[in-house]
Design a protein around this motif. Structure first.
Motif, PDB file in Angstrom:
ATOM      1  N   ASN A 119      28.772  82.446  78.623  1.00  0.00           N
ATOM      2  CA  ASN A 119      27.428  82.282  79.180  1.00  0.00           C
ATOM      3  C   ASN A 119      26.432  82.377  78.032  1.00  0.00           C
ATOM      4  O   ASN A 119      26.310  83.420  77.390  1.00  0.00           O
ATOM      5  N   GLY A 120      25.734  81.257  77.733  1.00  0.00           N
ATOM      6  CA  GLY A 120      24.939  81.224  76.510  1.00  0.00           C
ATOM      7  C   GLY A 120      23.453  81.132  76.760  1.00  0.00           C
ATOM      8  O   GLY A 120      22.998  80.605  77.776  1.00  0.00           O
ATOM      9  N   PHE A 121      22.699  81.667  75.774  1.00  0.00           N
ATOM     10  CA  PHE A 121      21.238  81.495  75.815  1.00  0.00           C
ATOM     11  C   PHE A 121      20.692  81.379  74.392  1.00  0.00           C
ATOM     12  O   PHE A 121      21.155  82.048  73.471  1.00  0.00           O
ATOM     13  N   ASP A 122      19.694  80.491  74.241  1.00  0.00           N
ATOM     14  CA  ASP A 122      18.937  80.353  72.990  1.00  0.00           C
ATOM     15  C   ASP A 122      17.513  79.970  73.366  1.00  0.00           C
ATOM     16  O   ASP A 122      17.277  79.377  74.432  1.00  0.00           O
ATOM     17  N   LEU A 123      16.565  80.327  72.493  1.00  0.00           N
ATOM     18  CA  LEU A 123      15.157  79.990  72.775  1.00  0.00           C
ATOM     19  C   LEU A 123      14.888  78.500  72.611  1.00  0.00           C
ATOM     20  O   LEU A 123      13.908  77.990  73.149  1.00  0.00           O
TER      21      LEU A 123
ATOM     22  N   GLY B 188      21.923  83.269  70.946  1.00  0.00           N
ATOM     23  CA  GLY B 188      21.639  82.720  69.617  1.00  0.00           C
ATOM     24  C   GLY B 188      22.623  81.611  69.308  1.00  0.00           C
ATOM     25  O   GLY B 188      23.675  81.837  68.719  1.00  0.00           O
ATOM     26  N   LEU B 189      22.280  80.388  69.748  1.00  0.00           N
ATOM     27  CA  LEU B 189      23.203  79.252  69.631  1.00  0.00           C
ATOM     28  C   LEU B 189      22.655  78.255  68.617  1.00  0.00           C
ATOM     29  O   LEU B 189      22.412  77.091  68.923  1.00  0.00           O
ATOM     30  N   GLY B 190      22.442  78.744  67.384  1.00  0.00           N
ATOM     31  CA  GLY B 190      21.910  77.892  66.313  1.00  0.00           C
ATOM     32  C   GLY B 190      23.025  77.247  65.516  1.00  0.00           C
ATOM     33  O   GLY B 190      24.104  76.945  66.052  1.00  0.00           O
ATOM     34  N   ASN B 191      22.769  77.042  64.226  1.00  0.00           N
ATOM     35  CA  ASN B 191      23.748  76.367  63.351  1.00  0.00           C
ATOM     36  C   ASN B 191      25.111  77.042  63.389  1.00  0.00           C
ATOM     37  O   ASN B 191      26.146  76.369  63.321  1.00  0.00           O
TER      38      ASN B 191
ATOM     39  N   VAL C 162      18.997  88.091  79.613  1.00  0.00           N
ATOM     40  CA  VAL C 162      19.408  89.075  80.626  1.00  0.00           C
ATOM     41  C   VAL C 162      20.382  88.434  81.618  1.00  0.00           C
ATOM     42  O   VAL C 162      21.418  89.021  81.963  1.00  0.00           O
ATOM     43  N   ALA C 163      20.089  87.195  82.028  1.00  0.00           N
ATOM     44  CA  ALA C 163      21.001  86.499  82.956  1.00  0.00           C
ATOM     45  C   ALA C 163      22.357  86.264  82.285  1.00  0.00           C
ATOM     46  O   ALA C 163      23.407  86.360  82.934  1.00  0.00           O
ATOM     47  N   ALA C 164      22.337  85.989  80.985  1.00  0.00           N
ATOM     48  CA  ALA C 164      23.601  85.720  80.273  1.00  0.00           C
ATOM     49  C   ALA C 164      24.495  86.957  80.221  1.00  0.00           C
ATOM     50  O   ALA C 164      25.716  86.849  80.308  1.00  0.00           O
ATOM     51  N   VAL C 165      23.895  88.145  80.080  1.00  0.00           N
ATOM     52  CA  VAL C 165      24.735  89.348  79.896  1.00  0.00           C
ATOM     53  C   VAL C 165      25.177  89.984  81.211  1.00  0.00           C
ATOM     54  O   VAL C 165      26.088  90.821  81.220  1.00  0.00           O
ATOM     55  N   LYS C 166      24.537  89.604  82.299  1.00  0.00           N
ATOM     56  CA  LYS C 166      24.734  90.299  83.589  1.00  0.00           C
ATOM     57  C   LYS C 166      26.212  90.500  83.948  1.00  0.00           C
ATOM     58  O   LYS C 166      26.624  91.594  84.316  1.00  0.00           O
ATOM     59  N   ASP C 167      27.032  89.442  83.822  1.00  0.00           N
ATOM     60  CA  ASP C 167      28.439  89.539  84.238  1.00  0.00           C
ATOM     61  C   ASP C 167      29.393  89.575  83.047  1.00  0.00           C
ATOM     62  O   ASP C 167      30.606  89.377  83.209  1.00  0.00           O
TER      63      ASP C 167
END
Ligand SMILES: NC(=O)c1ccc[n+]([C@@H]2O[C@H](COP(=O)([O-])OP(=O)(O)OC[C@H]3O[C@@H](n4cnc5c(N)ncnc54)[C@H](O)[C@@H]3O)[C@@H](O)[C@H]2O)c1
Length: 294
Positions: free
Chosen positions: A28-32, A8-11, A52-57
């Motif tokens: 390690n970041g992810f946003d839609l 969740g890389l919003g405002n 899922v890839a972001a949390v793996k490690d």
């Protein structure tokens, strides 16, 4: 240093993640939204293909998402894939019941968790001066505190699971009410021929002083940090303020608390949103009170 997943890389999420990178963590970041990932990459975040890839490690997983339904669905997806012993921190503003469900999902997978919503807006997120209000066990809080520090001015352990969200909902009920109060005062000042600056100079050093005035003044000019200087671009979107006021009304009904001004603020923000202002900053409600478009 710690490997942190940030979902969740919003405002808010983007500047918060940037401060974690600055503190030396691997994020390690992810946003839609692809455009938010472009900004994150510029801040030094390692952009991942999915949550899922972001949390793996990751040793720590931070979520900064719009509402309870997003937090629960992301938690259901990522908790089974998280590293053993990882700590989950949810900084979104959500209802207390969903927060407790998110804790339960984490616990089911043997993970410690903290609900840690924030106050301070995008300015506080950028400056690393947010107030965090945390709920969870003493062990979980002790692990979360040093991670939150680079993003925080103040960190308060409010109590057990969900207590952080309870504090946040109460705080934002004050915020919604106080923003309308400050906006009404400026509209009245305009009708009385009093300049914005004169009202600001008096009220900011008098008993009318509050955050909605001194940091987020709803008219352009007196306060550089206000979205009023920026065409009322968020900042803190009116849709999110309405969401938070609805959360406080639901909580008040459930708990039997009497909150008439909170109810009125929720109604006014519902009207403001319905007039096409959901994406505007919540301080733009002054235009609604003037009877003009935001
Ligand atoms: N903006 C503020 O000033 C402020 C202040 C305090 C608290 N908050 C709270 O913080 C939270 C985030 O606010 P914001 O202003 O950053 O909102 P935002 O809408 O800018 O950011 C939320 C982000 O979550 C992403 N998202 C949604 N579902 C997702 C999923 N399944 N996987 C990955 N990403 C997903 C969206 O694409 C979006 O970029 C909200 O709960 C809000 O109420 C906001």
């Amino acid at each position: 240093m710690t490997t942190i997943a940030f979902i969740g890389l919003g405002n808010m999420g983007n500047p918060m993640a940037a401060n974690l990178v600055k503190a030396g963590h691997t994020v390690n970041g992810f946003d839609l939204m692809p455009e938010n990932l472009v900004v994150a990459k510029e801040h030094g975040v390692v952009v991942m293909a999915n949550a899922v890839a972001a949390v793996k490690d990751a040793d720590v997983v931070i979520t900064m998402l719009p509402a309870g339904k997003h937090v629960l669905s992301v938690h259901e997806d990522i908790a089974p894939k998280a590293k053993k012993g990882a700590l989950f921190i949810d900084s979104s503003t959500i209802d207390v019941e969903s927060a407790r469900k998110a804790h339960a999902i984490a616990a089911r997978h043997g993970l410690l968790s903290v609900d840690a919503p924030v106050s301070g807006g995008t300015g506080g997120a950028t400056a690393g001066t947010l107030t965090f209000m945390a709920g969870g066990s003493k062990d979980a809080f002790a692990k979360a505190e040093p991670i939150l520090k680079p993003m925080a001015g103040r960190i308060v352990h409010c109590g057990d699971d969900g207590a952080g969200q309870a504090a946040k909902i109460c705080n934002n009920m004050i915020l919604g009410i106080s923003m309308i109060g400050v906006a009404e005062a400026f509209v009245l000042a305009e009708k009385l021929g009093l300049s914005h600056q004169a009202l600001f100079d008096v009220a900011s050093t008098s008993s009318g002083q509050c955050w909605s005035l001194t940091t987020y003044c709803p008219v352009p000019g007196p306060v550089p940090t206000s979205p009023a200087n920026n065409g009322y671009r968020p900042g803190f979107a009116a849709a999110l303020m309405l969401k938070d006021l609805k959360l406080s009304q639901e909580a008040a009904q459930g708990a039997g608390a009497v909150t008439p001004l909170g109810a009125e603020a929720a109604q006014l923000y519902a009207l403001f949103n319905a007039q096409g202002n959901a994406g505007a900053d919540f301080s733009g409600i002054i235009n609604f009170l003037r009877g003009a478009p935001a």
